[in-house]
Design a protein around this motif. Structure first.
Motif, PDB file in Angstrom:
ATOM      1  N   GLY A 332       0.793  -1.219   0.000  1.00  0.00           N
ATOM      2  CA  GLY A 332       0.000   0.000   0.000  1.00  0.00           C
ATOM      3  C   GLY A 332       0.825   1.268   0.000  1.00  0.00           C
ATOM      4  N   GLN A 333       2.157   1.140  -0.091  1.00  0.00           N
ATOM      5  CA  GLN A 333       3.041   2.312  -0.097  1.00  0.00           C
ATOM      6  C   GLN A 333       3.691   2.506  -1.467  1.00  0.00           C
ATOM      7  OE1 GLN A 333       3.180   4.322   2.594  1.00  0.00           O
ATOM      8  NE2 GLN A 333       1.686   2.941   3.574  1.00  0.00           N
ATOM      9  N   GLU A 334       4.299   1.452  -1.975  1.00  0.00           N
ATOM     10  CA  GLU A 334       4.947   1.504  -3.282  1.00  0.00           C
ATOM     11  C   GLU A 334       4.011   0.893  -4.317  1.00  0.00           C
ATOM     12  OE1 GLU A 334       7.848   2.891  -3.975  1.00  0.00           O
ATOM     13  OE2 GLU A 334       8.211   3.460  -1.881  1.00  0.00           O
ATOM     14  N   TRP A 335       3.760   1.630  -5.407  1.00  0.00           N
ATOM     15  CA  TRP A 335       2.806   1.194  -6.426  1.00  0.00           C
ATOM     16  C   TRP A 335       3.504   0.997  -7.761  1.00  0.00           C
ATOM     17  CZ3 TRP A 335      -2.145  -0.036  -5.175  1.00  0.00           C
ATOM     18  CH2 TRP A 335      -2.617   0.391  -3.923  1.00  0.00           C
ATOM     19  N   THR A 336       3.125  -0.090  -8.466  1.00  0.00           N
ATOM     20  CA  THR A 336       3.651  -0.403  -9.794  1.00  0.00           C
ATOM     21  C   THR A 336       2.516  -0.370 -10.802  1.00  0.00           C
ATOM     22  OG1 THR A 336       5.329  -1.854  -8.832  1.00  0.00           O
ATOM     23  CG2 THR A 336       4.831  -2.151 -11.182  1.00  0.00           C
ATOM     24  N   VAL A 337       2.758   0.268 -11.936  1.00  0.00           N
ATOM     25  CA  VAL A 337       1.741   0.305 -12.992  1.00  0.00           C
ATOM     26  C   VAL A 337       1.615  -1.084 -13.616  1.00  0.00           C
ATOM     27  CG1 VAL A 337       1.081   1.255 -15.237  1.00  0.00           C
ATOM     28  CG2 VAL A 337       2.104   2.738 -13.496  1.00  0.00           C
ATOM     29  N   LEU A 338       0.420  -1.647 -13.546  1.00  0.00           N
ATOM     30  CA  LEU A 338       0.157  -2.969 -14.116  1.00  0.00           C
ATOM     31  C   LEU A 338      -0.426  -2.895 -15.516  1.00  0.00           C
ATOM     32  CD1 LEU A 338      -1.466  -4.708 -11.007  1.00  0.00           C
ATOM     33  CD2 LEU A 338       0.955  -4.652 -11.670  1.00  0.00           C
TER      34      LEU A 338
END
Length: 400
Positions: A332-338
Motif C-alpha cells: 500500500g506504499q509503493e505502487w507499480t503500474v500494471l
C-alpha cells in the motif's frame, strides 16, 4: 405515374417563396420495406415526438406517440406536420439530438430506429427496412467468437436530396473531412438479465468475446448494433429557402445466447476502499452503478495474486478522462503500474441514439503486465483534465 422524387418537388413548389408560418403544412416522405426489399404495404407506423423540456422540472424529455401513418402498396408513406410542430424546444441531457423518431421491432426481436429533425420545408427520409445480421457464435479456447453472416447495412441518398461531406474542426484547430452520411459503425452489446455486462464499438465484423468478459454471469446474450447518421439538403424549384434533414438510423440484431464464461475473478467479494463493509464493486452484480472518489479506489485481495487481466464495467467520470491506470502494490506504499486503458473521445453526434439507449458508460478490458510481481492491493487511477473527485462503476473484476 409520378415518381416519389417528382411528388416531393411538387410539394416543395407548393410552399412558394414566402416565409413559413406556424400553421403552414410540411410533408415528410418515406418508404418502409421488408428485409428482402419488398414493400411493407398497408401497415400502420407510429411516429414519436420528443416532449418539450424547459428545465423547470428534473424530468427529462421522452419520446411519446405522435402521429400514425399507413403505408401505400409500394411501401411509401407521408407524414403531414405543421411548421409549429417542428419547432418545439427540446433541451435536456438525454443525449438525443432528434425530436422525431420511428421505431420498428420484428418478430425475431431485431429492431430499427429512424430519428430526424427537419427545417425549412418538405423532406424525404431514408428508407427504413430491417437488417438481418445472421449473428452466430463459434466456441474458442478463451470464450466465443461472434460473426456476422450479412454485410453491414448502408443508405441510399434519394434523388431529391443532395449531400455534402462534413468538415470537422478539432479542439486544436486542425480540420479534416468526414463522409456524409457516416460510414456504418458496428457496436457490440452483451447482457445478463437486465444488466449490461459489456458494450463497445467493434472495428471488425468478427467479434471475440473472452471468458474474462463473460465471467460467470448467468445466461449472457449478445447482439450487435449498426449506426449511421447524416444530413441532406432539398432544394425546391421555386423558393428562396432550402429544406434540411438531420437524421440517424440504427439497426439492432436479434439476440443470441452465449455460453457462460465459467470464470470467477480473484477479486470476487474482496474488500475495497472507501467502502467500509461489503464492497459493491466486487460483488458480481450489474444492476446498479456505484459512485466512488477517484483517488481512493483500492481493492484488497485476501492473498497475493499475480494478475493478468482487469475488466472495468460501467465506468464514467465527471470531466475529460484520458485514461484509466491500474496499479498494484504489496504494502500500500509503493505502487507499480500494471496496465493502462486509453479512452478515445466519442463524438456525441456519432452515437446519439446509442448513448441515449445505453448511456455514456465505458467498458474496459485491460491486459496487465505479465512481468509484474504478485500483489495484494490494486488501485485504479484516472488521468485527465478537469476531473472531479467522483467516478461511477458497475463492477471491477481482476483475473490471475
Amino acid at each position: 405515374m409520378k415518381t416519389r422524387a417528382s411528388l416531393l418537388a411538387l410539394s416543395l413548389l407548393a410552399t412558394g417563396c414566402g416565409t413559413l408560418y406556424p400553421e403552414d403544412p410540411l410533408f415528410v416522405y418515406g418508404r418502409a420495406l421488408h428485409a428482402d426489399g419488398t414493400p411493407l404495404a398497408g401497415t400502420t407506423l407510429m411516429f414519436e415526438r420528443k416532449t418539450a423540456y424547459d428545465g423547470s422540472t428534473p424530468t427529462v424529455s421522452v419520446f411519446e406517440p405522435f402521429r400514425e401513418v399507413t403505408t401505400e402498396p409500394d411501401g411509401s408513406y407521408t407524414l403531414e406536420l405543421l411548421v409549429k410542430e417542428t419547432r418545439s424546444q427540446v433541451r435536456d441531457y438525454s443525449f438525443s439530438l432528434h425530436a422525431f423518431r420511428l421505431h420498428r421491432q420484428e418478430e425475431d426481436g431485431s429492431e430499427s430506429w429512424l430519428g430526424f429533425n427537419l427545417h425549412g420545408g418538405d423532406v424525404e427520409l431514408p428508407a427504413l427496412l430491417p437488417w438481418q445480421a445472421d449473428l452466430h457464435t463459434t466456441p474458442t479456447a478463451d470464450g466465443v467468437m461472434l460473426a456476422l453472416g450479412a454485410p453491414l447495412p448502408t443508405l441510399e441518398i434519394p434523388p431529391s436530396a443532395t449531400s455534402n461531406d462534413w468538415t470537422i474542426i478539432e479542439t486544436d484547430g486542425s480540420r479534416h473531412t468526414e463522409p456524409n452520411p457516416s460510414p456504418p459503425s458496428l457496436w457490440l452489446e452483451l447482457r445478463s438479465g437486465d444488466g449490461i455486462l459489456w458494450w463497445s464499438p467493434s472495428p471488425k465484423e468478427t467479434l471475440a468475446v473472452s471468458r474474462s468478459i463473460l465471467e460467470d454471469f448467468a445466461a449472457p446474450v449478445a447482439r450487435t448494433s449498426v449506426f449511421i447518421d447524416g444530413d441532406w439538403t432539398f432544394k425546391p424549384m421555386v423558393s428562396l429557402n432550402d429544406s434540411y434533414l438531420s437524421f440517424y438510423v440504427e439497426w439492432a440484431s436479434a439476440s443470441v445466447a452465449l455460453p457462460s464464461g465459467g470464470l470467477v475473478p480473484v477479486s470476487r467479494g474482496a474488500a475495497c476502499e472507501p467502502f467500509v463493509d461489503t464492497c459493491p464493486l466486487t460483488d458480481g452484480k450489474l444492476e446498479t452503478i456505484k459512485s466512488v472518489p477517484l483517488n481512493e479506489l483500492r481493492v484488497r485481495l485476501p492473498t497475493p495474486k499475480k494478475l493478468r487481466q482487469a475488466v472495468v464495467r460501467g465506468f464514467a467520470s465527471a470531466g475529460h478522462t484520458e485514461a484509466v491506470v491500474v496499479e498494484g502494490s504489496v504494502d500500500g506504499q509503493e505502487w507499480t503500474v500494471l496496465g493502462r486503458a486509453t479512452l478515445e473521445t466519442r463524438r456525441r453526434a456519432r452515437n446519439a441514439q446509442l448513448t441515449n439507449r445505453l448511456g455514456m458508460e465505458r467498458f474496459l478490458d485491460v491486459p496487465l503486465a505479465p512481468e509484474a510481481p504478485a500483489v495484494t492491493q490494486v488501485r485504479l487511477r484516472v488521468v485527465g483534465e478537469g476531473l472531479m473527485n467522483r467516478a461511477d462503476f458497475r463492477e471491477l473484476s481482476l483475473f490471475e
